[in-house]
Each structure stands twice: as C-alpha cells, then as structure tokens.
Design an enzyme around this catalytic site. Sequence first.
Site, PDB file in Angstrom:
ATOM      1  N   GLY A 198       2.992  -1.471  -2.914  1.00 45.93           N
ATOM      2  CA  GLY A 198       2.857  -1.644  -4.358  1.00 45.93           C
ATOM      3  C   GLY A 198       3.850  -0.840  -5.179  1.00 45.93           C
ATOM      4  N   GLU A 251      -5.493   1.650   1.562  1.00 48.77           N
ATOM      5  CA  GLU A 251      -6.405   1.840   0.422  1.00 48.77           C
ATOM      6  C   GLU A 251      -7.801   2.206   0.900  1.00 48.77           C
ATOM      7  OE1 GLU A 251      -5.471  -1.854  -1.529  1.00 48.77           O
ATOM      8  OE2 GLU A 251      -3.475  -1.051  -1.924  1.00 48.77           O
ATOM      9  N   HIS A 276      -6.658  -0.547   6.246  1.00 49.36           N
ATOM     10  CA  HIS A 276      -5.653  -0.603   5.180  1.00 49.36           C
ATOM     11  C   HIS A 276      -5.592   0.773   4.508  1.00 49.36           C
ATOM     12  CE1 HIS A 276      -3.678  -1.596   1.405  1.00 49.36           C
ATOM     13  NE2 HIS A 276      -3.175  -2.643   2.052  1.00 49.36           N
ATOM     14  N   ASN A 286      -2.644 -10.421   1.641  1.00 51.85           N
ATOM     15  CA  ASN A 286      -3.824  -9.604   1.338  1.00 51.85           C
ATOM     16  C   ASN A 286      -4.048  -9.625  -0.172  1.00 51.85           C
ATOM     17  OD1 ASN A 286      -5.771  -7.640   0.972  1.00 51.85           O
ATOM     18  ND2 ASN A 286      -4.419  -5.922   1.502  1.00 51.85           N
ATOM     19  N   TRP A 287      -5.060 -10.376  -0.600  1.00 53.45           N
ATOM     20  CA  TRP A 287      -5.296 -10.526  -2.049  1.00 53.45           C
ATOM     21  C   TRP A 287      -5.924  -9.282  -2.665  1.00 53.45           C
ATOM     22  CZ3 TRP A 287      -7.924 -16.043  -2.484  1.00 53.45           C
ATOM     23  CH2 TRP A 287      -7.024 -17.007  -2.015  1.00 53.45           C
ATOM     24  N   LYS A 288      -6.418  -8.399  -1.840  1.00 49.02           N
ATOM     25  CA  LYS A 288      -7.147  -7.218  -2.347  1.00 49.02           C
ATOM     26  C   LYS A 288      -8.285  -7.693  -3.267  1.00 49.02           C
ATOM     27  CE  LYS A 288      -2.903  -4.673  -1.875  1.00 49.02           C
ATOM     28  NZ  LYS A 288      -2.221  -3.426  -2.096  1.00 49.02           N
ATOM     29  N   GLU A 293       2.607  -0.329   7.634  1.00 47.23           N
ATOM     30  CA  GLU A 293       2.705  -0.307   6.178  1.00 47.23           C
ATOM     31  C   GLU A 293       2.910   1.128   5.696  1.00 47.23           C
ATOM     32  OE1 GLU A 293       0.771  -3.934   4.277  1.00 47.23           O
ATOM     33  OE2 GLU A 293      -0.820  -2.471   4.533  1.00 47.23           O
ATOM     34  N   GLY A 315       1.010  -7.858  -0.156  1.00 45.79           N
ATOM     35  CA  GLY A 315      -0.004  -7.623  -1.178  1.00 45.79           C
ATOM     36  C   GLY A 315       0.328  -8.387  -2.449  1.00 45.79           C
ATOM     37  N   GLY A 316       0.933  -7.692  -3.420  1.00 45.80           N
ATOM     38  CA  GLY A 316       1.200  -8.265  -4.747  1.00 45.80           C
ATOM     39  C   GLY A 316       1.841  -9.649  -4.715  1.00 45.80           C
ATOM     40  N   SER A 346       5.807  -3.871  -0.333  1.00 47.99           N
ATOM     41  CA  SER A 346       6.758  -4.425  -1.301  1.00 47.99           C
ATOM     42  C   SER A 346       7.640  -5.529  -0.717  1.00 47.99           C
ATOM     43  CB  SER A 346       7.606  -3.306  -1.923  1.00 47.99           C
ATOM     44  OG  SER A 346       6.772  -2.407  -2.632  1.00 47.99           O
TER      45      SER A 346
HETATM   46  C1  PEP Z   1      -0.539  -4.160   1.005  1.00 46.36           C
HETATM   47  O1  PEP Z   1      -1.347  -3.744   0.189  1.00 46.36           O
HETATM   48  O2  PEP Z   1      -0.899  -4.378   2.183  1.00 46.36           O
HETATM   49  C2  PEP Z   1       0.830  -4.386   0.560  1.00 46.36           C
HETATM   50  C3  PEP Z   1       1.760  -4.493   1.464  1.00 46.36           C
HETATM   51  O3  PEP Z   1       1.037  -4.448  -0.789  1.00 46.36           O
HETATM   52  P1  PEP Z   1       2.420  -4.822  -1.528  1.00 46.36           P
HETATM   53  O4  PEP Z   1       3.008  -6.019  -0.835  1.00 46.36           O
HETATM   54  O5  PEP Z   1       2.016  -5.127  -2.943  1.00 46.36           O
HETATM   55  O6  PEP Z   1       3.294  -3.630  -1.414  1.00 46.36           O
END
Ligand code: PEP
Length: 269
Positions: A187, A113, A111, A19-21, A181, A248-249, A227
């Site tokens: 994050g 966010e 999600h 997920n590039w956001k 999640e 994500g990241g 994470s």
């Molecule tokens: C996400 O935003 O779906 C996520 C899992 O982010 P991260 O891997 O950065 O925790």
Amino acid sequence: MAALTNDGARTRVPLLAGNWKMNLDHLQAIAFVQKLAWSLKDARHDFASAEVAVFPPFTDIRSVQTLISADRLPLKFGAQDISAHDSGAYTGEISGAFLKALDCTYVIIGHSERRTLHNESDEQVAAKVTAAVKHGLVPVVCVGETAEDLEEHGPSAVPVAQLRVALAGLQAGTDVVVAYEPVWAIGSGQAATPEQAEQVAAALRSVVAELLGDETAAETRILYGGSVKANNIAGFMRQANVDGALVGGASLDVTEFSGIVRFQKHVGT
Ligand code: PEP
C-alpha cells in the site's frame, strides 16, 4: 526449480490473486466479478496459462460463489482468513469447513495486516495453515519483513524464519502458495525491485525444499505482493522464482487488475 525454462516456458501456472481486504459489499462484489470476467473474456485471456483468484470479505463469498458457479466463470476465489479451530465457542471466527462448503479454493493466512493489527504470531499462522490443509483449502501463506527488519537483518531473514514456522506441520506434496510481501511495500506505492523479490523468493523456495522436499518446492508457487500494478507486473513475472502476485489496492480496479492478469502481454512469454 525455475519458473522459466531456458526457452522461456513456464513450469508453474502463475496465480494472480486479488486481496480485496475490507472493501466491496456483496452487491458490489457481484458487479465487480461480472465486470472482471467480461473484461478478461473480451481480452481472450487464457486462464490455463494464468490463474485468477479473488479474495472478497467473508460476507461476499456466498454471492461470489453463486455467480461464478451459475455463469461458469473461470475464476477462483478464497477467503482472507480462517480460524485455527473447526467449530465451537469462537465468536466471530470462521471455520475452514464453512469455507470449503462455499467452494473456496484458497485462503490467505498471515497477511501482515493480521500479524500487525491482530497480533497474530507465527505459531497462530502455522495453526491456521494446518487447519486450511485439513479442510482441503490451499493456504496462501504471507511472509515479509518490515522496513526495520530490512535495515537490521536484510531482506530474507524474517520472511524465511516466518515461513519455517508456518510450514513446519505440513507434509511433502501439500499444495501451498507462498506470498512474499515486504511490509514496507504494501500500500505504499513503493514496490520492491524485481531483483529484490527474486532474491527472497529463491530463499523461500529453499525453505520449502528443506521442509517439504525438492519436488514440492518445484511445484510451489511463490507470489510477490506489495504495490503491484499493471505497469510493474512484467518485471516480477520475468523472475525465475516469482510465480504471480498478491495484489491489494490495484485488485479493486477492473482495468488495472485485468492488466496485471494479462501480464503476458507485457512480458512476452
Ligand atoms: C496486500 O495487501 O496484500 C498488498 C499487496 O497490497 P497493495 O497491492 O495495495 O500493496
């Protein structure tokens, strides 16, 4: 229902989803997807044993589609959100019909966010899930508890309740992906333990069984997100009910994401 049989064989093809956001414009997206595809090809990644999908911003999707189709790259892609509506006076929204026309396979829905920053309710998430399925997209339904939820209700209660609403309108046999999640892990650099992820993933699979039947539950992939890195993916992938990761990241770094995709090298299955 286990993802791993007694001899360690997998019954569901894992999905590693990035997920590039709101990162990477369409030119950066092209460069990134090319590098990712080369990196996985160099490593002789077997896409049949671990599926890879990227979730770019809407404005990148056409470029990603063109590249993947022209170079016949074995990568899937999807969108990060979808409108509950098909078309009409909904300024700024994107219809599932448009996403399907761009060959999206998946769409992330609910999600944390979006739930937090855009006040998306469980009912709105459910309406988007219905819209995705109607347009032939596979919803990646995100559920998860906050740190406060965890303290008050334990790990499973909130994600289970969210999933019950999200899947309520679906029929048995629907192809859906669930992403557990924990909000506190997204994050933060502080991932859940593999055992925590397994406990909630097992509870979520029971919800799928209850609503869509045992057969659908046995086929549904449940991802862990929060994470995830190349150095911790193996622990999650050893769990019976964890069938991949929503990342994500770490999905914005080709080397790191490739390491996650190639989890079999660390897991040994
Ligand atoms: C996400 O935003 O779906 C996520 C899992 O982010 P991260 O891997 O950065 O925790």
